[in-house]
Design a protein around this motif. Structure first.
Motif, PDB file in Angstrom:
ATOM      1  N   GLN A 246      24.892 -24.636 -31.995  1.00  0.00           N
ATOM      2  CA  GLN A 246      23.472 -24.587 -32.352  1.00  0.00           C
ATOM      3  C   GLN A 246      22.952 -23.166 -32.315  1.00  0.00           C
ATOM      4  OE1 GLN A 246      20.597 -27.398 -30.678  1.00  0.00           O
ATOM      5  NE2 GLN A 246      22.365 -28.606 -30.076  1.00  0.00           N
ATOM      6  N   LEU A 247      23.333 -22.417 -31.288  1.00  0.00           N
ATOM      7  CA  LEU A 247      22.842 -21.044 -31.181  1.00  0.00           C
ATOM      8  C   LEU A 247      23.350 -20.205 -32.359  1.00  0.00           C
ATOM      9  CD1 LEU A 247      23.088 -20.367 -27.327  1.00  0.00           C
ATOM     10  CD2 LEU A 247      21.076 -21.037 -28.656  1.00  0.00           C
ATOM     11  N   ILE A 248      24.572 -20.464 -32.806  1.00  0.00           N
ATOM     12  CA  ILE A 248      25.098 -19.746 -33.976  1.00  0.00           C
ATOM     13  C   ILE A 248      24.291 -20.103 -35.222  1.00  0.00           C
ATOM     14  CG2 ILE A 248      27.079 -19.605 -35.555  1.00  0.00           C
ATOM     15  CD1 ILE A 248      28.842 -19.268 -33.212  1.00  0.00           C
ATOM     16  N   ALA A 249      23.975 -21.386 -35.342  1.00  0.00           N
ATOM     17  CA  ALA A 249      23.146 -21.814 -36.486  1.00  0.00           C
ATOM     18  C   ALA A 249      21.766 -21.157 -36.421  1.00  0.00           C
ATOM     19  CB  ALA A 249      23.012 -23.330 -36.494  1.00  0.00           C
TER      20      ALA A 249
ATOM     21  N   ARG B  38      15.590 -23.509 -52.215  1.00  0.00           N
ATOM     22  CA  ARG B  38      16.336 -23.556 -50.950  1.00  0.00           C
ATOM     23  C   ARG B  38      16.470 -22.174 -50.317  1.00  0.00           C
ATOM     24  NH1 ARG B  38      20.350 -28.047 -53.053  1.00  0.00           N
ATOM     25  NH2 ARG B  38      18.849 -29.753 -53.134  1.00  0.00           N
ATOM     26  N   LYS B  39      16.282 -21.150 -51.136  1.00  0.00           N
ATOM     27  CA  LYS B  39      16.291 -19.804 -50.583  1.00  0.00           C
ATOM     28  C   LYS B  39      15.082 -19.553 -49.681  1.00  0.00           C
ATOM     29  CE  LYS B  39      17.623 -15.367 -52.321  1.00  0.00           C
ATOM     30  NZ  LYS B  39      17.835 -14.498 -53.475  1.00  0.00           N
ATOM     31  N   GLN B  40      14.030 -20.331 -49.928  1.00  0.00           N
ATOM     32  CA  GLN B  40      12.815 -20.180 -49.125  1.00  0.00           C
ATOM     33  C   GLN B  40      12.927 -20.871 -47.785  1.00  0.00           C
ATOM     34  OE1 GLN B  40       9.101 -20.964 -51.370  1.00  0.00           O
ATOM     35  NE2 GLN B  40      10.442 -21.563 -53.047  1.00  0.00           N
ATOM     36  N   MET B  41      13.928 -21.724 -47.646  1.00  0.00           N
ATOM     37  CA  MET B  41      13.996 -22.509 -46.409  1.00  0.00           C
ATOM     38  C   MET B  41      15.321 -22.377 -45.676  1.00  0.00           C
ATOM     39  SD  MET B  41      13.631 -26.243 -48.212  1.00  0.00           S
ATOM     40  CE  MET B  41      12.055 -25.963 -48.974  1.00  0.00           C
ATOM     41  N   GLY B  42      15.228 -22.345 -44.373  1.00  0.00           N
ATOM     42  CA  GLY B  42      16.417 -22.398 -43.533  1.00  0.00           C
ATOM     43  C   GLY B  42      16.506 -23.817 -43.008  1.00  0.00           C
ATOM     44  N   ILE B  43      17.561 -24.508 -43.397  1.00  0.00           N
ATOM     45  CA  ILE B  43      17.680 -25.918 -43.016  1.00  0.00           C
ATOM     46  C   ILE B  43      18.805 -26.077 -42.012  1.00  0.00           C
ATOM     47  CG2 ILE B  43      17.981 -28.269 -43.878  1.00  0.00           C
ATOM     48  CD1 ILE B  43      17.267 -27.234 -46.653  1.00  0.00           C
ATOM     49  N   MET B  44      18.467 -26.605 -40.858  1.00  0.00           N
ATOM     50  CA  MET B  44      19.495 -26.858 -39.847  1.00  0.00           C
ATOM     51  C   MET B  44      19.536 -28.342 -39.557  1.00  0.00           C
ATOM     52  SD  MET B  44      18.859 -23.685 -37.332  1.00  0.00           S
ATOM     53  CE  MET B  44      17.130 -23.596 -37.668  1.00  0.00           C
ATOM     54  N   LEU B  45      20.578 -28.976 -40.034  1.00  0.00           N
ATOM     55  CA  LEU B  45      20.688 -30.413 -39.844  1.00  0.00           C
ATOM     56  C   LEU B  45      21.336 -30.708 -38.499  1.00  0.00           C
ATOM     57  CD1 LEU B  45      21.535 -31.383 -43.505  1.00  0.00           C
ATOM     58  CD2 LEU B  45      19.328 -31.418 -42.330  1.00  0.00           C
ATOM     59  N   GLN B  46      21.330 -31.976 -38.136  1.00  0.00           N
ATOM     60  CA  GLN B  46      21.809 -32.344 -36.802  1.00  0.00           C
ATOM     61  C   GLN B  46      23.231 -31.870 -36.545  1.00  0.00           C
ATOM     62  OE1 GLN B  46      20.465 -36.461 -36.914  1.00  0.00           O
ATOM     63  NE2 GLN B  46      19.792 -36.213 -34.810  1.00  0.00           N
ATOM     64  N   ASP B  47      24.062 -31.972 -37.586  1.00  0.00           N
ATOM     65  CA  ASP B  47      25.435 -31.522 -37.450  1.00  0.00           C
ATOM     66  C   ASP B  47      25.521 -30.077 -37.871  1.00  0.00           C
ATOM     67  OD1 ASP B  47      27.354 -33.259 -36.432  1.00  0.00           O
ATOM     68  OD2 ASP B  47      27.053 -34.583 -38.159  1.00  0.00           O
ATOM     69  N   THR B  48      25.582 -29.202 -36.928  1.00  0.00           N
ATOM     70  CA  THR B  48      25.605 -27.781 -37.227  1.00  0.00           C
ATOM     71  C   THR B  48      26.850 -27.434 -38.030  1.00  0.00           C
ATOM     72  OG1 THR B  48      24.381 -27.310 -35.243  1.00  0.00           O
ATOM     73  CG2 THR B  48      25.603 -25.498 -36.201  1.00  0.00           C
ATOM     74  N   PHE B  49      26.616 -26.714 -39.099  1.00  0.00           N
ATOM     75  CA  PHE B  49      27.676 -26.389 -40.025  1.00  0.00           C
ATOM     76  C   PHE B  49      28.382 -25.090 -39.628  1.00  0.00           C
ATOM     77  CE2 PHE B  49      28.514 -24.208 -44.189  1.00  0.00           C
ATOM     78  CZ  PHE B  49      29.645 -24.921 -44.506  1.00  0.00           C
ATOM     79  N   ILE B  50      29.630 -25.240 -39.205  1.00  0.00           N
ATOM     80  CA  ILE B  50      30.450 -24.072 -38.861  1.00  0.00           C
ATOM     81  C   ILE B  50      31.652 -24.111 -39.801  1.00  0.00           C
ATOM     82  CG2 ILE B  50      31.929 -23.030 -37.061  1.00  0.00           C
ATOM     83  CD1 ILE B  50      29.062 -22.918 -36.154  1.00  0.00           C
TER      84      ILE B  50
ATOM     85  N   LEU C 178      17.886 -17.159 -38.435  1.00  0.00           N
ATOM     86  CA  LEU C 178      17.013 -16.014 -38.170  1.00  0.00           C
ATOM     87  C   LEU C 178      17.352 -14.841 -39.085  1.00  0.00           C
ATOM     88  CD1 LEU C 178      14.739 -15.153 -36.144  1.00  0.00           C
ATOM     89  CD2 LEU C 178      16.531 -13.937 -34.934  1.00  0.00           C
ATOM     90  N   LEU C 179      18.634 -14.624 -39.284  1.00  0.00           N
ATOM     91  CA  LEU C 179      19.079 -13.522 -40.141  1.00  0.00           C
ATOM     92  C   LEU C 179      18.628 -13.746 -41.585  1.00  0.00           C
ATOM     93  CD1 LEU C 179      20.706 -10.904 -40.108  1.00  0.00           C
ATOM     94  CD2 LEU C 179      22.748 -12.250 -40.556  1.00  0.00           C
ATOM     95  N   ALA C 180      18.661 -14.992 -42.017  1.00  0.00           N
ATOM     96  CA  ALA C 180      18.245 -15.307 -43.392  1.00  0.00           C
ATOM     97  C   ALA C 180      16.735 -15.124 -43.557  1.00  0.00           C
ATOM     98  CB  ALA C 180      18.653 -16.732 -43.743  1.00  0.00           C
ATOM     99  N   ASP C 181      15.993 -15.219 -42.446  1.00  0.00           N
ATOM    100  CA  ASP C 181      14.553 -14.985 -42.434  1.00  0.00           C
ATOM    101  C   ASP C 181      13.792 -15.792 -43.493  1.00  0.00           C
ATOM    102  OD1 ASP C 181      12.219 -13.855 -41.508  1.00  0.00           O
ATOM    103  OD2 ASP C 181      12.360 -12.090 -42.795  1.00  0.00           O
ATOM    104  N   PRO C 182      13.936 -17.105 -43.504  1.00  0.00           N
ATOM    105  CA  PRO C 182      13.261 -17.927 -44.514  1.00  0.00           C
ATOM    106  C   PRO C 182      11.784 -18.091 -44.177  1.00  0.00           C
ATOM    107  CG  PRO C 182      14.319 -19.344 -42.935  1.00  0.00           C
ATOM    108  CD  PRO C 182      14.659 -17.922 -42.518  1.00  0.00           C
ATOM    109  N   LYS C 183      10.970 -18.374 -45.174  1.00  0.00           N
ATOM    110  CA  LYS C 183       9.553 -18.575 -44.839  1.00  0.00           C
ATOM    111  C   LYS C 183       9.308 -19.960 -44.261  1.00  0.00           C
ATOM    112  CE  LYS C 183       7.712 -19.705 -49.444  1.00  0.00           C
ATOM    113  NZ  LYS C 183       6.839 -19.247 -50.526  1.00  0.00           N
ATOM    114  N   ILE C 184      10.245 -20.868 -44.531  1.00  0.00           N
ATOM    115  CA  ILE C 184      10.123 -22.224 -43.983  1.00  0.00           C
ATOM    116  C   ILE C 184      11.384 -22.561 -43.197  1.00  0.00           C
ATOM    117  CG2 ILE C 184      10.008 -24.680 -44.587  1.00  0.00           C
ATOM    118  CD1 ILE C 184       8.352 -23.745 -47.067  1.00  0.00           C
TER     119      ILE C 184
END
Ligand code: DUT
Ligand code: MG
Length: 241
Positions: free
Chosen positions: A150-153, A80-92, A158-164
């Protein structure tokens, strides 16, 4: 260094409940750096595909490889460190805006946070909040519009810079101005990164390198926007009706 992040599904079948197959013998290869849009009607299996990639579930048949490695042979944490996952419900979560952006990289400096926010068009609205990056927000993101969440997510990803990058695009309508900001942000996020977007907005779909049309747990069509329109098949019917 060359971009990594090849994703390969080999004959993947999956069901949540016995006897009700949701994915049926799905195979595909996504090249490093490619942007793929998954489209298809509700219940087709789009979210299931990304759920298997993140190992929220494992397939009953077939295997999934990232850069040639079966994902069952790496720890969940490193996967999961390799991926940035953004689901429909943005997690704040409760904390400041900066904390929310730093979430996946807690040691990020303020400069890095701001740079990420600027890149995805979040800086401007953040600076309009009463305490800027130090403004407190909560789980429900009550101070933030859906588009702003969404923009915050995006800044976080982007900051996490995942490969996926995995994005289950929100269906909620945002105003036209925010729509443009989101579109620009997605283009920057997906650049030089393997990306899978469950896409609802036509602009995202048109910008994808390839589109997979999912129907009844299978990929029934594949190609870019123009190629798929010319087929006059599932995709054509989805986007001209
Ligand atoms: N399903 C379950 N259990 C779950 C999730 C989904 O039984 O926990 C079923 C519902 C559906 C199928 O699996 O019949 C595929 O669901 P998925 O969520 O993958 O569909 P989607 O393509 O993402 O649909 P939507 O566009 O509505 O998000
Ligand atoms: Mg879904």
């Amino acid at each position: 260094p060359p971009i990594k992040g090849e994703i390969r599904f080999e004959n993947v079948s999956f069901s949540y409940e016995e006897g009700k197959p949701v994915l049926k013998d799905v195979s595909f290869t996504i090249k490093p750096g490619e942007t793929i849009a998954l489209v298809g009607e509700t219940g087709a299996g789009k979210t299931t595909i990304i759920s298997l990639l993140a190992r929220f579930y494992d397939p009953q048949m077939g295997r999934i490889l990232i850069d040639g490695h079966d994902i069952r042979n790496v720890t969940l944490k490193s996967l999961r460190k390799q991926m940035g996952i953004m689901l429909q419900d943005t997690f704040i979560f409760s904390g400041t805006v900066a904390d929310n952006i730093r979430y996946a990289k807690p040691d990020a400096t303020m400069d890095e946070v701001i740079k990420a926010a600027k890149t995805v068009n979040a800086h401007e609205f953040i600076m309009k909040m009463e305490n800027g990056y130090d403004t407190e927000v909560n789980e429900r993101g009550s101070r933030l519009s859906i588009g702003q969440r969404q923009l915050i997510a995006f800044a976080r990803a982007l900051l996490a810079d995942p490969k996926i990058l995995i994005l289950d695009e929100a269906t909620s309508a945002v105003d036209t101005q925010t729509e443009v900001l989101i579109q620009e942000a997605i283009e920057k996020l997906t650049k030089d990164r393997t990306s899978i977007i469950i896409a609802h907005r036509l602009s995202t779909i048109r910008n994808a390198d390839r589109i997979f049309v999912i129907h009844n747990g299978q990929i029934v069509e594949e190609g870019n926007h123009q190629q798929l329109l010319e087929k006059r098949g599932f995709y054509y019917n989805l986007y001209t009706s």
